[in-house]
Scaffold this active site. Structure first.
Site, PDB file in Angstrom:
ATOM      1  N   HIS A 443      16.075   7.508 -12.733  1.00 55.18           N
ATOM      2  CA  HIS A 443      14.855   8.280 -12.576  1.00 55.18           C
ATOM      3  C   HIS A 443      13.887   8.061 -13.729  1.00 55.18           C
ATOM      4  O   HIS A 443      12.669   8.058 -13.541  1.00 55.18           O
ATOM      5  CB  HIS A 443      15.201   9.766 -12.442  1.00 55.18           C
ATOM      6  N   GLU A 680     -13.069 -17.202  18.121  1.00 58.78           N
ATOM      7  CA  GLU A 680     -11.617 -17.367  18.196  1.00 58.78           C
ATOM      8  C   GLU A 680     -11.205 -18.508  19.109  1.00 58.78           C
ATOM      9  O   GLU A 680     -10.027 -18.873  19.146  1.00 58.78           O
ATOM     10  CB  GLU A 680     -10.979 -16.072  18.724  1.00 58.78           C
ATOM     11  N   ASP A 704      -6.166 -16.587  16.120  1.00 62.50           N
ATOM     12  CA  ASP A 704      -6.234 -17.146  17.471  1.00 62.50           C
ATOM     13  C   ASP A 704      -6.870 -18.525  17.475  1.00 62.50           C
ATOM     14  O   ASP A 704      -6.430 -19.420  18.217  1.00 62.50           O
ATOM     15  CB  ASP A 704      -7.006 -16.198  18.394  1.00 62.50           C
ATOM     16  N   CYS A 751     -12.825 -13.102   9.413  1.00 61.40           N
ATOM     17  CA  CYS A 751     -12.015 -11.891   9.334  1.00 61.40           C
ATOM     18  C   CYS A 751     -10.558 -12.166   9.666  1.00 61.40           C
ATOM     19  O   CYS A 751      -9.755 -11.239   9.736  1.00 61.40           O
ATOM     20  CB  CYS A 751     -12.567 -10.809  10.256  1.00 61.40           C
TER      21      CYS A 751
END
Length: 819
Positions: A443, A680, A704, A751
């Site tokens: 801890h 895409e 894609d 993007c």
């Protein structure tokens, strides 16, 4: 007894998400099985249900369990975390161990892993056949232990696949993948066997695993350089074995596959508990136990005194905040532990004082823990010692042993350090900590890491002989403590410290300033978002806007579509969180690859090329109109930009433009709203100039675009290693987009996943990309790289990259340029 249904609880606190949202095709496309994901806010992975631990890799980044109903579950902390080699991870369990729901499985350094990994989002995958997973509502914060799903046996299939045994074949190969057979390679092996009927097994030493079972393969623990035997039996055994052999020899689709290296030699020594580097002077901490009377008054009075002391400390611990809060809860649980209390009360019953009884009980419990020989369990002994001293101080009405005043640049040395002692330290003057004992998951180690204090543990008794005031260099990253370093070592370390401080301070300051290249060219650094929580993280990281809001999170995993008001409220919250920063909202991108029950569609043989994205929106204009209304009502017109997915040509764009203008008129919005296109498809890339003459902006989705360009399904593990956005063919299409946008006077952004890679930034900018929308965590580093770039050099590098022969050659060019 095996039950039919098991409830799964959240393995840690965090954001519960559908598996589709994981930015890794192996998980998102369910190649390993159905499941869910959690983006954690704490660094302890717990068992989601009772069962048996099947395997924990040496890197401790994942664990597989067999639940009580026989289902097998894989929990994989973060993405691409196998590459960390175990750094930041600490397994609390081992194969064969029985666990209950909520038991700790793996502790990990949340900040360090988040910084080094691709993402922290953690998939939880049902990796065995014959079971179904039913998931509760996603898109919400959950606490550890909250119910999130159920796993039950599936109805028996009418007929099982039968494998003939008229051919046997086997082959021996060396595993060249850098990290051996971990989650992704295991999924690729299983996927490669789908076209075959033969039963195939991998044999490593005396261990054997079904090659169609990812969990079984993980249990082999195969590392880079291992020799494995591929054994097949069935009508097409030779072809199946050869397919697996070729996949393994090709590197299992893992970048950086190389010739096997000699095993590293592991030596004992100090262990890093909290990373960092420090120069300072030694100060020994000596904490003595307070004396207590052996015998007390009457038993009732001693029990009452003990109860009062325990209650007071528990109340004090309840006020803990931050990293100390979780530790305080663990300590409060110890204070309420019935075995400890029973042992103490038994001592009091014999006439002992409350202090003597409490100390005896904690000593007995500590001895039992040490007897297990488990190093991780033994780290809890420090917690017992801490509570022993706190309770005795409360009983005696005295202060605990005082912590000495620290001079600037103090490196504290102790036998071990207790959490309460750390919390009493002046961390402003504390440069580092070295303890003779202790462990990296104690801890106090968690507290040190949270405070950014470098710490070494298990350094050995020798450190206790270091005199106060002795100069030290503590390098926790290298796990070294240099006593009385020479002038050269001090100078070199001082330079390193200065460089680290300057870099961190510079990046922290510049992360919130507009990003410009070295020659003054403005490059916008935006963030990809999928929730309100993401928006807050992006702003904190220095994002200048949102380059992609994935609206699917509102539509998936529910029985009915969200209505206009629900959508509007969510978009409004995200816009408000971003302030006045631009918000690019992508319209709904669902379809055959992401089905929803309230949009019944015919089955598609190839959903990636089917009715999805803008195609579905045009087929269901009612849904499109409703979403456009919600967006325009929720996001101020000056902040709002709308983007269409899966556009092929202007025929996909023009009808939406008309619909958007109609909705604006309905709502009385006079100010124009930008409508852009997501590039895409190769068709859209080649027609970028034509599209840009009407669309307000272009933004490339590399995920894609890459799979369509290279004719490789990113969801197919057998070929997904070919899907590389740094391929020269993909870069040439990016160049077409940059040229087309510039000719039409529009901006072109990106993007997709490639936008988050700092190595790709100079190439993308050289190809005409002026906006990069990345993951929030990558933004400060991305901005730092971009600010060093020169446009002429980027253009020259980009042309070389487009003429390269392979993605590897492109990366080599980029590394050389950035160096």
């Amino acid at each position: 007894m095996i039950g039919d249904s098991v409830t799964l609880v959240a393995p840690f606190a965090g954001w519960l998400a559908p598996l589709d949202s994981v930015p890794d095709a192996v998980f998102a496309e369910r190649m390993m099985g159905d499941g869910f994901a959690i983006d954690p806010v704490e660094g302890l992975l717990r068992a989601p249900a009772a069962g048996e631990v099947l395997s924990v890799p040496a890197t401790a980044h994942a664990v597989t369990l067999r639940l009580d109903n026989g289902a097998e579950l894989l929990l994989h902390i973060g993405l691409e975390t196998v590459a960390l080699g175990g750094k930041g991870f600490d397994a609390r369990v081992e194969a064969g161990q029985r666990v209950a729901a909520g038991d700790p499985l793996i502790a990990f350094d949340l900040d360090a892993v988040a910084e080094a990994a691709k993402a922290l989002i953690t998939p939880v995958v049902l990796a065995s056949e014959g079971y179904v997973l039913t998931l509760d509502a996603t898109g919400r914060l959950v606490e550890a232990g909250a119910s999130v799903a159920r796993i039950a046996r599936a109805e028996p299939r009418e007929a099982a696949r039968a494998a003939s045994v008229d051919e046997r074949f086997e082959r021996e190969v060396i595993v060249a993948a850098t990290h051996g057979i971990h989650a992704r390679p295991a999924a690729r092996i299983a996927a490669a066997l789908r076209p075959f009927v033969a039963e195939v097994a991998l044999v490593a030493g005396d261990r054997r695993a079904n090659a169609r079972s990812t969990v079984a393969l993980l249990g082999l623990g195969v590392t880079s350089g291992s020799c494995v035997r591929i054994v097949g039996a069935g009508a097409d055994a030779r072809a199946a074995v050869e397919a697996v052999a070729e996949l393994i020899l090709s590197g299992l689709g893992e970048e950086g596959a190389a010739a096997p290296a000699a095993p590293a030699i592991v030596t004992q020594g100090p262990v890093c508990a909290s990373p960092g580097l420090a120069i300072g002077q030694a100060l020994q901490l000596h904490a003595a136990d307070q004396a207590v009377p052996e015998f007390g008054k009457d038993a009732a009075a001693e029990r009452a005194a003990l109860d009062t002391a325990l209650a007071g400390i528990s109340a004090r611990l309840a006020g803990a905040r931050g990293a100390a809060a979780e530790i305080a809860e663990a300590h409060r649980a110890l204070l309420d532990d019935p075995e400890l209390l029973a042992a103490a009360n038994a001592q009091i019953a014999t006439g002992r004082s409350a202090g003597f009884a409490w100390r005896a009980a904690t000593v007995e419990a500590s001895a039992a823990i040490r007897a297990t020989g488990d190093a991780l369990l033994m780290e809890r002994v420090a917690d017992l010692k801490d509570l022993e001293r706190q309770v005795i101080a409360a009983l005696l009405g005295t202060a605990e042993a005082s912590i000495p005043a620290l001079r600037p640049h103090t490196i504290l040395i102790a036998e071990d350090l207790l959490p309460s002692q750390f919390l009493a330290l002046d961390t402003v003057n504390l440069a580092g900590i070295a303890t003779a004992a202790g462990g990296p998951t104690s801890h106090v180690a968690i507290l040190a890491a949270s405070a950014g204090i470098p710490m070494l543990v298990a350094a050995g008794e020798g450190v206790l002989a270091v005199a106060d005031g002795t100069p030290l260099i503590l390098d926790a990253d290298a796990a070294t403590l240099t006593i009385e370093p020479g002038p050269e070592a001090l100078a070199e370390t001082s330079e390193r410290l200065s460089a680290v401080r300057e870099r961190r301070a510079r990046e922290a300051a510049e992360a919130h300033a507009p990003c410009r290249m070295a020659d003054g060219k403005r490059i916008e650094i935006f963030a990809n978002l999928g929730s309100v929580t993401d928006a807050a993280a992006a702003v904190a990281a220095g994002a200048e806007g949102c380059g992609l809001l994935r609206t699917e999170f509102l539509f998936l995993d529910r029985a009915t579509a969200p209505d206009e008001d629900e959508q509007r409220e969510t978009y409004s919250r995200i816009a408000a969180t971003l302030g006045e920063r631009p918000l690019i909202v992508r319209t709904l991108d669902i379809g055959g690859d992401k089905p929803v029950p309230y949009l019944p569609m015919a089955g598609e043989e190839n959903p990636a090329l089917g009715l999805r994205g803008v195609r579905l929106s045009l087929a269901r204009p009612d849904l499109m109109r409703l979403q456009l209304r919600a967006i325009l009502r929720g996001v101020p017109a000056g902040q709002c930009r709308i983007m269409l997915p899966m556009v092929a040509d202007l025929g996909d764009y023009r009808p939406v433009r008309t619909l958007l203008d109609e909705v604006r008129a309905e709502l009385g919005i006079a100010e124009p709203v930008q409508l852009g296109v997501m590039i895409e498809t190769p068709a859209a890339a080649m027609l970028a100039g034509q599209i840009a003459r009407e669309a307000d902006f272009l933004s490339i989705g590399t995920n894609d675009l890459t799979q369509y360009t290279l004719a490789a399904d990113r969801g197919n593990a057998a070929v997904s290693q070919r899907v590389d956005a740094m391929h020269p063919a993909v870069l040439r299409l990016v160049r077409e987009v940059g040229k087309g946008a510039a000719a039409a006077g529009r901006w072109a952004g990106m993007c997709g996943g490639l936008a988050s890679d700092p190595l790709a930034a100079p190439i993308l900018i050289g190809l005409g990309i002026t906006e990069l929308s990345a993951t929030p965590a990558s933004i400060p580093g991305l901005k730092a790289v971009v600010r060093k770039l020169d446009m002429n050099a980027c253009v020259a590098l980009a042309e070389k990259a487009c003429d390269a022969a392979s993605p590897a050659e492109v990366r080599a060019l980029a590394r050389e340029a950035l160096a």
